[in-house]
Design an enzyme around this catalytic site. Sequence first.
Site, PDB file in Angstrom:
ATOM      1  N   ARG A   1      20.605  -8.001  97.912  1.00 36.68           N
ATOM      2  CA  ARG A   1      19.721  -8.414  96.797  1.00 36.68           C
ATOM      3  C   ARG A   1      19.714  -9.942  96.679  1.00 36.68           C
ATOM      4  O   ARG A   1      18.686 -10.567  96.499  1.00 36.68           O
ATOM      5  CB  ARG A   1      20.214  -7.837  95.458  1.00 36.68           C
ATOM      6  CG  ARG A   1      20.443  -6.348  95.357  1.00 36.68           C
ATOM      7  CD  ARG A   1      19.165  -5.601  95.041  1.00 36.68           C
ATOM      8  NE  ARG A   1      18.256  -5.539  96.157  1.00 36.68           N
ATOM      9  CZ  ARG A   1      18.437  -4.770  97.253  1.00 36.68           C
ATOM     10  NH1 ARG A   1      19.480  -3.998  97.364  1.00 36.68           N
ATOM     11  NH2 ARG A   1      17.558  -4.775  98.229  1.00 36.68           N
TER      12      ARG A   1
ATOM     13  N   GLN B   1      15.943  -8.711  81.683  1.00 31.99           N
ATOM     14  CA  GLN B   1      16.815  -7.672  82.268  1.00 31.99           C
ATOM     15  C   GLN B   1      17.060  -7.982  83.734  1.00 31.99           C
ATOM     16  O   GLN B   1      17.851  -7.315  84.383  1.00 31.99           O
ATOM     17  CB  GLN B   1      16.130  -6.304  82.144  1.00 31.99           C
ATOM     18  CG  GLN B   1      15.903  -5.866  80.717  1.00 31.99           C
ATOM     19  CD  GLN B   1      14.964  -4.663  80.670  1.00 31.99           C
ATOM     20  OE1 GLN B   1      15.391  -3.524  80.748  1.00 31.99           O
ATOM     21  NE2 GLN B   1      13.680  -4.912  80.526  1.00 31.99           N
TER      22      GLN B   1
ATOM     23  N   ASP C   1      17.703 -11.828  88.823  1.00 30.24           N
ATOM     24  CA  ASP C   1      17.269 -12.985  89.612  1.00 30.24           C
ATOM     25  C   ASP C   1      17.206 -14.234  88.732  1.00 30.24           C
ATOM     26  O   ASP C   1      17.351 -14.166  87.504  1.00 30.24           O
ATOM     27  CB  ASP C   1      15.918 -12.708  90.299  1.00 30.24           C
ATOM     28  CG  ASP C   1      14.753 -12.586  89.316  1.00 30.24           C
ATOM     29  OD1 ASP C   1      14.551 -13.503  88.503  1.00 30.24           O
ATOM     30  OD2 ASP C   1      14.032 -11.560  89.364  1.00 30.24           O
TER      31      ASP C   1
ATOM     32  N   HIS D   1      21.457  -8.199  81.647  1.00 30.10           N
ATOM     33  CA  HIS D   1      22.030  -7.316  82.678  1.00 30.10           C
ATOM     34  C   HIS D   1      22.773  -8.105  83.760  1.00 30.10           C
ATOM     35  O   HIS D   1      23.029  -7.569  84.833  1.00 30.10           O
ATOM     36  CB  HIS D   1      20.927  -6.466  83.331  1.00 30.10           C
ATOM     37  CG  HIS D   1      20.450  -5.344  82.450  1.00 30.10           C
ATOM     38  ND1 HIS D   1      19.299  -4.636  82.678  1.00 30.10           N
ATOM     39  CD2 HIS D   1      21.000  -4.800  81.325  1.00 30.10           C
ATOM     40  CE1 HIS D   1      19.145  -3.702  81.740  1.00 30.10           C
ATOM     41  NE2 HIS D   1      20.164  -3.799  80.899  1.00 30.10           N
TER      42      HIS D   1
ATOM     43  N   SER E   1       9.720  -0.849  82.328  1.00 27.89           N
ATOM     44  CA  SER E   1       9.382   0.538  81.986  1.00 27.89           C
ATOM     45  C   SER E   1      10.018   0.941  80.659  1.00 27.89           C
ATOM     46  O   SER E   1       9.761   2.028  80.154  1.00 27.89           O
ATOM     47  CB  SER E   1       9.865   1.477  83.095  1.00 27.89           C
ATOM     48  OG  SER E   1      11.268   1.374  83.229  1.00 27.89           O
TER      49      SER E   1
HETATM   50  P1  OAD Z   1      11.398  -0.635  86.238  1.00 28.44           P
HETATM   51  O1  OAD Z   1      11.326  -0.539  87.719  1.00 28.44           O
HETATM   52  O2  OAD Z   1      11.990   0.505  85.497  1.00 28.44           O
HETATM   53  O3  OAD Z   1       9.943  -0.882  85.636  1.00 28.44           O
HETATM   54  C1  OAD Z   1       9.089  -1.841  86.182  1.00 28.44           C
HETATM   55  C2  OAD Z   1       7.861  -1.981  85.325  1.00 28.44           C
HETATM   56  O4  OAD Z   1       7.119  -3.091  85.827  1.00 28.44           O
HETATM   57  C3  OAD Z   1       6.915  -0.787  85.307  1.00 28.44           C
HETATM   58  O5  OAD Z   1       6.477  -0.551  83.972  1.00 28.44           O
HETATM   59  C4  OAD Z   1       5.725  -1.244  86.170  1.00 28.44           C
HETATM   60  O6  OAD Z   1       4.480  -0.710  85.704  1.00 28.44           O
HETATM   61  C5  OAD Z   1       5.761  -2.738  85.939  1.00 28.44           C
HETATM   62  N1  OAD Z   1       5.191  -3.530  87.046  1.00 28.44           N
HETATM   63  C6  OAD Z   1       5.389  -3.378  88.377  1.00 28.44           C
HETATM   64  N2  OAD Z   1       4.742  -4.344  89.063  1.00 28.44           N
HETATM   65  C7  OAD Z   1       4.135  -5.133  88.131  1.00 28.44           C
HETATM   66  C8  OAD Z   1       3.298  -6.286  88.200  1.00 28.44           C
HETATM   67  N3  OAD Z   1       2.963  -6.850  89.342  1.00 28.44           N
HETATM   68  N4  OAD Z   1       2.845  -6.813  87.029  1.00 28.44           N
HETATM   69  C9  OAD Z   1       3.165  -6.238  85.831  1.00 28.44           C
HETATM   70  N5  OAD Z   1       3.950  -5.156  85.718  1.00 28.44           N
HETATM   71  C10 OAD Z   1       4.421  -4.605  86.848  1.00 28.44           C
HETATM   72  O7  OAD Z   1      12.191  -2.001  85.923  1.00 28.44           O
HETATM   73  P2  OAD Z   1      12.919  -2.452  84.575  1.00 28.44           P
HETATM   74  O8  OAD Z   1      12.240  -1.903  83.380  1.00 28.44           O
HETATM   75  O9  OAD Z   1      13.127  -3.910  84.665  1.00 28.44           O
HETATM   76  O10 OAD Z   1      19.293  -2.555  85.346  1.00 28.44           O
HETATM   77  O11 OAD Z   1      14.329  -1.737  84.733  1.00 28.44           O
HETATM   78  C11 OAD Z   1      15.296  -1.922  83.730  1.00 28.44           C
HETATM   79  C12 OAD Z   1      16.664  -1.904  84.319  1.00 28.44           C
HETATM   80  O12 OAD Z   1      16.833  -0.735  85.137  1.00 28.44           O
HETATM   81  C13 OAD Z   1      16.955  -3.042  85.282  1.00 28.44           C
HETATM   82  O13 OAD Z   1      17.356  -4.217  84.612  1.00 28.44           O
HETATM   83  C14 OAD Z   1      18.085  -2.497  86.120  1.00 28.44           C
HETATM   84  C15 OAD Z   1      17.595  -1.073  86.320  1.00 28.44           C
HETATM   85  O14 OAD Z   1      18.589  -0.134  86.484  1.00 28.44           O
HETATM   86  C16 OAD Z   1      20.459  -2.693  85.955  1.00 28.44           C
HETATM   87  O15 OAD Z   1      20.593  -2.689  87.170  1.00 28.44           O
HETATM   88  C17 OAD Z   1      21.615  -2.816  85.014  1.00 28.44           C
END
Ligand code: OAD
Length: 237
Positions: A62, A92, A95, A110, A178
Amino acid sequence: MKPPIDKNKVVVLTGAGVSAESGIPTFRDADGLWNNYSIQQVATPGAWKANPELVLDFYNERRRQIADCAPNKAHIAIAKLQEKYNTIVITQNIDDLHERAGSNQVIHVHGEITKARSESDIKDVVSIGYKDINLGDCSADGQQLRPHIVWFGETVLNYNLAREHLKTAGKVLVVGTSLSVFPVANLLKKARYGAEKIIVALDIEKRPYGYRFIRGKATEMVSYISCRWLEGMRADE
Ligand code: OAD
């Protein structure tokens, strides 16, 4: 009594989607990390105990990937908000693309990939840049270094600080998450009735109450919203 809303304060809460167009995979989209790796094997304290080398390999990969990526237009548009607003970024993401885009108040809930910590002392944190962590690399207390990342089952960092910022923000922009990981998803409820609240994502399962959902790419939508706010307008005016 509730603290007053500060019209000059913007809180931006980001998730993996804000960095997707920089080439960093999200977690739960079709090509997301958690569709290709098992959380149980790489992102829990149990995984670290069972196979630290596998966990280090996962996060070393990563880190190398992030080193090769650059901030995109969304990170830059968020940093630009600082020209007019006290802008707090709560992310969250592990990076450092918000920092590299110029945001100077970034709260990581996170953890951070460019830091390592002693496996036995959460406060013994060191900056490592983009270097790998290997078995045998030790902290000052002689303990094995581990990634400074919050794993499933561990306590989120800086939660109270993040919550206090949301309570006083005049504008809240949520980008690319999400909202499926708690307690961070609960932070959105702390934003005030009178604040302008927007969520940008490609898709979202459940729209949080009081937030306007804008479907689209972060680079396009966040740039638009940032321009409107810098002109002193609401995004929907
Ligand atoms: P997710 O992968 O769960 O969600 C990503 C979101 O970004 C989704 O709602 C997509 O629709 C949106 N998305 C994707 N590409 C996009 C773009 N180009 N423009 C706008 N939106 C876009 O990721 P997170 O919600 O960040 O934690 O996940 C939360 C946590 O789950 C992370 O911090 C990580 C993971 O487990 C740890 O590792 C502790």
